[in-house]
Write an enzyme that holds these catalytic residues in place. Structure first.
Site, PDB file in Angstrom:
ATOM      1  N   HIS A  83       0.820  -1.217   0.000  1.00 22.37           N
ATOM      2  CA  HIS A  83       0.000   0.000   0.000  1.00 22.37           C
ATOM      3  C   HIS A  83       0.850   1.263   0.000  1.00 22.37           C
ATOM      4  CE1 HIS A  83       0.112  -0.033   4.559  1.00 22.37           C
ATOM      5  NE2 HIS A  83       0.050   1.264   4.386  1.00 22.37           N
ATOM      6  N   ASP A 219       1.152  -7.664   2.454  1.00 24.98           N
ATOM      7  CA  ASP A 219       1.225  -6.238   2.116  1.00 24.98           C
ATOM      8  C   ASP A 219       2.675  -5.774   1.921  1.00 24.98           C
ATOM      9  OD1 ASP A 219       0.832  -3.534   1.812  1.00 24.98           O
ATOM     10  OD2 ASP A 219      -0.512  -3.316   3.519  1.00 24.98           O
ATOM     11  N   SER A 627       4.000   2.277   8.414  1.00 28.51           N
ATOM     12  CA  SER A 627       3.784   1.299   7.365  1.00 28.51           C
ATOM     13  C   SER A 627       5.089   1.056   6.641  1.00 28.51           C
ATOM     14  CB  SER A 627       2.758   1.804   6.366  1.00 28.51           C
ATOM     15  OG  SER A 627       1.493   1.464   6.823  1.00 28.51           O
TER      16      SER A 627
HETATM   17  N1  ARG Z   1      -4.662   0.338   7.505  1.00 29.68           N
HETATM   18  C1  ARG Z   1      -3.345   0.362   6.976  1.00 29.68           C
HETATM   19  C2  ARG Z   1      -2.798   1.787   7.049  1.00 29.68           C
HETATM   20  O1  ARG Z   1      -3.282   2.599   7.713  1.00 29.68           O
HETATM   21  C3  ARG Z   1      -3.313  -0.206   5.608  1.00 29.68           C
HETATM   22  C4  ARG Z   1      -3.981   0.597   4.557  1.00 29.68           C
HETATM   23  C5  ARG Z   1      -3.952   0.013   3.184  1.00 29.68           C
HETATM   24  N2  ARG Z   1      -4.901  -1.052   2.982  1.00 29.68           N
HETATM   25  C6  ARG Z   1      -6.181  -0.865   2.598  1.00 29.68           C
HETATM   26  N3  ARG Z   1      -6.972  -1.881   2.528  1.00 29.68           N
HETATM   27  N4  ARG Z   1      -6.649   0.322   2.299  1.00 29.68           N
HETATM   28  O2  ARG Z   1      -2.307   2.437   6.244  1.00 29.68           O
HETATM   29  N1  GLU Z   2      -1.133   1.345   7.573  1.00 30.35           N
HETATM   30  C1  GLU Z   2      -0.544   2.434   8.284  1.00 30.35           C
HETATM   31  C2  GLU Z   2       0.359   3.298   7.411  1.00 30.35           C
HETATM   32  O1  GLU Z   2       0.128   3.465   6.250  1.00 30.35           O
HETATM   33  C3  GLU Z   2       0.202   1.915   9.428  1.00 30.35           C
HETATM   34  C4  GLU Z   2      -0.731   1.319  10.316  1.00 30.35           C
HETATM   35  C5  GLU Z   2      -1.070   2.237  11.409  1.00 30.35           C
HETATM   36  O2  GLU Z   2      -1.614   3.325  11.256  1.00 30.35           O
HETATM   37  O3  GLU Z   2      -0.718   1.739  12.472  1.00 30.35           O
HETATM   38  O4  GLU Z   2       1.264   3.930   7.877  1.00 30.35           O
END
Ligand code: ARG
Ligand code: GLU
Length: 695
Positions: A83, A219, A627
């Site tokens: 991502h 990921d 991330s």
């Molecule tokens: N939650 C994770 C973060 O904050 C992963 C985001 C990407 N994945 C998604 N399904 N949108 O960035």
């Molecule tokens: N998915 C998040 C990012 O893009 C990290 C996960 C979080 O926020 O802990 O940085």
């Protein structure tokens, strides 16, 4: 007797092994080093950060300013999340070469794909410059005077700092302006895409599984840093060579199990750990719900259109993911705050703080902070909500409004200084091109119709038929001619005419009021931070995240989100297959992966139990920006790749609670398994240094 002694010692160590916190890597000696050791680490502070010798920090790069990445070979191979590389993967994708859908693997250096604008930045050294920055600052000054002196001082420090000519410096405030650090950095700008799994692996589970466990997402994506002939940062050139890093992380094939030490090293973006109870209440009860509603309305439209057309799906993949991500996070944040009684607990803590102020005779100086917060937040709440709702509509969800907003900014700039014409044109042109690269007018109109009412403004759907902004060529025509012509043409455009009074109101009323009230709150927050550290000097204080390099550590642990439910800390490939729904846009599984599972063709990547681990949980305190951060074992090897947190635990941005806050990592063995067995890119594995620390 000896056994008892050992047990007592063990209990004491366990109790002292506190968790939570994002620590400055140059200041780990002492408290953090001890805590880490008691959690199982064998690393010294110097192994992690050293200015004179290579250390772990030399392998950690800030990926494009928003994510983290780590070097995993002596040829500059870099690992980050799928991502995080999503925008780049998408930009090389088309209906014919759909790398989002099918994945991409460069089978040689020649096949690696350059990415304009992408950069990775390393930290060379970190320096405490608090005294120089706060020189001359005193309490008799207004906030404005203080800030301008601080800016002046820190600019002076930066200007006179000695550094190599290919390096940069920057300064950042810590502990709400109680401390300042200078960072010497090196920024690499020739970063090429090496590999990415298909979205059915890299984004497996998509929004349904985002922010939750059990998780089965691979990921990850891979890039390579290129440098000039002297191994220094350089713009893209075909003559550049793979970068030789000062340090790269060996990869462990032994993995982790419950209770093992892990440390996450990266660039967390922003946290707010020292908020008063009244602020947490405002955010979760008033602020979040309105923004959740706006995103939800937009997502309903976007999701339906993406399902109906592959072309729209590719165009909007990135935008949709961005909108959905914070939407779901805020819902989880609210859940966690509620479940953990965070507001009540914070009030109880405030009682302790108030008592300590009395005991230390600090009441005169700091005794009114909490009541002052109550007053300020009450006054601040409506405008804070209104302003953020504007941003959600005009800058996050509705693209036509975004274009009018950017045009408005340009009109204002030109009215003030017509000489800015060329610059303004160039910046607006690139904004328009950016949006139109992936724009669908029908979809955007649907978004407009559903979000604008939530901002309380009357709709006029006819603007979509009349405006020039929804087509790139006609939008660019608006920018032709001299200043007068441009302004005249803009003000004839139906969408612009519609949006202008709303944007006027935003700048002149809403944002102006917000800035004024927010300045007062920030100043009080600074004072509160100072007061906390004086009244309760024995608490553990870590500075809020601010996109600088931090260390957080903990252990591999499961958790219980609800009564009678317990999540094991490790998920396996078996779970991917359990979730498999043929043809589903979130839970499809590629045939090849199913074949590998059926034949148990796991190579060296299975766990002791014969299964391939996919994700695992830890108590590391992470946030957005972490991330792509490496999860590092007790000996400094790479075992995981951080990419998410559990839903109820996302409140850790305001309230870290070791009971339910968990970060989610991809097991590195899953990454290697996919690269080797799924993608057949064994040459990448051969570049890495694979180790067996547990054997
Ligand atoms: N939650 C994770 C973060 O904050 C992963 C985001 C990407 N994945 C998604 N399904 N949108 O960035
Ligand atoms: N998915 C998040 C990012 O893009 C990290 C996960 C979080 O926020 O802990 O940085």
């Amino acid at each position: 007797m000896r056994a008892i002694k050992i047990i007592i010692c063990f209990i004491v160590l366990q109790a002292s092994a506190q968790q939570g916190g994002m620590w400055i890597p140059s200041l780990l000696e002492g408290m953090n080093e001890d805590e880490m050791r008691s959690l199982g680490s064998k690393l010294t502070a110097k192994d992690i950060y050293d200015v004179n010798n290579s250390s772990l920090k030399d392998a950690i790069g800030h990926f494009n300013g928003g994510c983290t990445s780590e070097v995993i070979s002596d040829k500059g191979l870099v690992l980050t999340n799928h991502h995080c590389g999503f925008g780049q993967i998408q930009s090389h994708s088309s209906l014919e070469n759909d790398y989002l859908k099918d994945g991409f693997w460069a089978m040689s250096l020649e096949e690696e794909l350059p990415n304009e604008g992408l950069f990775i930045e390393f930290i060379v050294s970190i320096h405490d410059i608090t005294d120089a920055v706060l020189k001359g600052v005193d309490d008799s000054m207004t906030e404005k005077e203080k800030q301008s002196l601080i800016t002046k001082n820190s600019n002076a420090v930066m200007a006179s700092w000695s550094k190599e000519e290919w390096q940069d410096v920057k300064t950042k405030s810590f502990y709400k302006g109680n401390q300042y650090f200078l960072f010497v950095t090196e920024r690499f700008e020739d970063i090429r895409l090496v590999g990415a799994p298909p979205s059915s692996i890299g984004k497996f589970g998509s929004d349904t599984d985002n922010w939750v466990f059990p998780r089965h997402t691979g990921d990850f994506s891979m890039f390579r840093i290129y440098a000039d002939a002297n191994n220094r940062p350089a713009k893209y050139s075909k003559d550049n060579k793979p970068y030789k890093p000062k340090h790269f992380l060996p990869v462990s094939l032994d993995g982790v199990e419950e209770g093992d030490f892990t440390m996450v090293f990266g660039f967390p973006g922003r946290t707010n750990e020292y908020l008063p109870a009244v602020a947490i209440e405002h955010i979760t009860k008033e602020f979040n719900p309105t923004n959740i509603a706006i995103r939800e309305a937009a997502l309903k439209v976007i999701d339906a259109k993406m399902k109906a057309s592959d072309e729209v799906r590719i165009k909007y993949a990135s935008k949709q993911a961005r909108i959905a991500n914070a939407w779901k996070k805020w819902i989880g944040e609210n859940l966690g705050i509620e479940k953990s009684d965070a507001v009540e607990k914070r009030r109880a803590f405030e009682a302790i703080f108030t008592k300590a102020l009395k005991e230390k005779n600090l009441e005169d100086k700091y005794g009114n902070i909490l009541s002052e917060f109550d007053k300020l937040y009450k006054d601040f709440a409506p405008v804070n909500i209104k302003r953020r709702n504007f941003i959600e509509v005009f800058l996050v969800t509705n693209e036509l409004m975004q274009m009018t907003f950017r045009a408005y900014q340009v009109e204002q700039a030109l009215l003030e200084n017509p000489e800015l014409l060329d610059k303004a044109k160039a910046s607006l042109t690139s904004r328009f091109k950016g949006i139109h690269k992936n724009y669908d007018k029908d979809l955007d109109k649907g978004v407009y119709l559903s979000v604008m009412p939530l901002y309380g403004k009357p709709l006029d759907a006819s603007i979509y038929e009349k405006t020039a902004f929804t087509n790139l060529d006609s939008a660019l025509q608006l920018l032709e001619g001299d200043v007068k012509t441009i302004i005249k043409n803009l003000n004839k455009d139906a969408a612009y005419v519609y949006a202008k009074p709303i944007i006027d109101e935003f700048y002149n009323k809403i944002d102006a009021e917000y800035q004024q009230k927010n300045t007062a709150i920030s100043a009080l927050q600074t004072k509160y931070m100072t007061a906390l550290m004086k009244a309760l000097p024995n608490e553990r204080y870590f500075p809020d995240a601010n996109s600088t390099l931090r260390v957080t550590y903990g252990q591999v642990r499961g958790y219980s989100p609800r009564d009678a439910v317990y999540y094991n800390p490790v998920s396996y490939l078996d779970g991917v297959i359990e979730k498999y729904v043929p043809g589903d846009y979130e839970f499809d599984v590629p045939q090849k992966l199913r074949d590998l599972y059926n034949t148990k063709d796991y190579g060296q990547y299975a766990d002791k139990n014969g299964k391939v681990p996919v994700c695992f949980l830890g108590t590391n305190h992470t946030t957005g920006g972490n991330s792509g951060s490496p999860a590092i074992d007790a000996e400094g090897n790479l075992v995981g790749l951080n990419f998410d947190r559990v839903w109820e635990g996302t409140m850790s941005d305001m309230n870290y609670d070791p009971e339910i806050c968990r970060n989610i990592m991809v097991d590195l063995r899953y990454v290697l398994f996919i690269v080797d067995k799924y993608a057949g890119a064994k040459h990448l594995i051969d570049e890495m240094k694979l180790v067996h620390p547990k054997k």
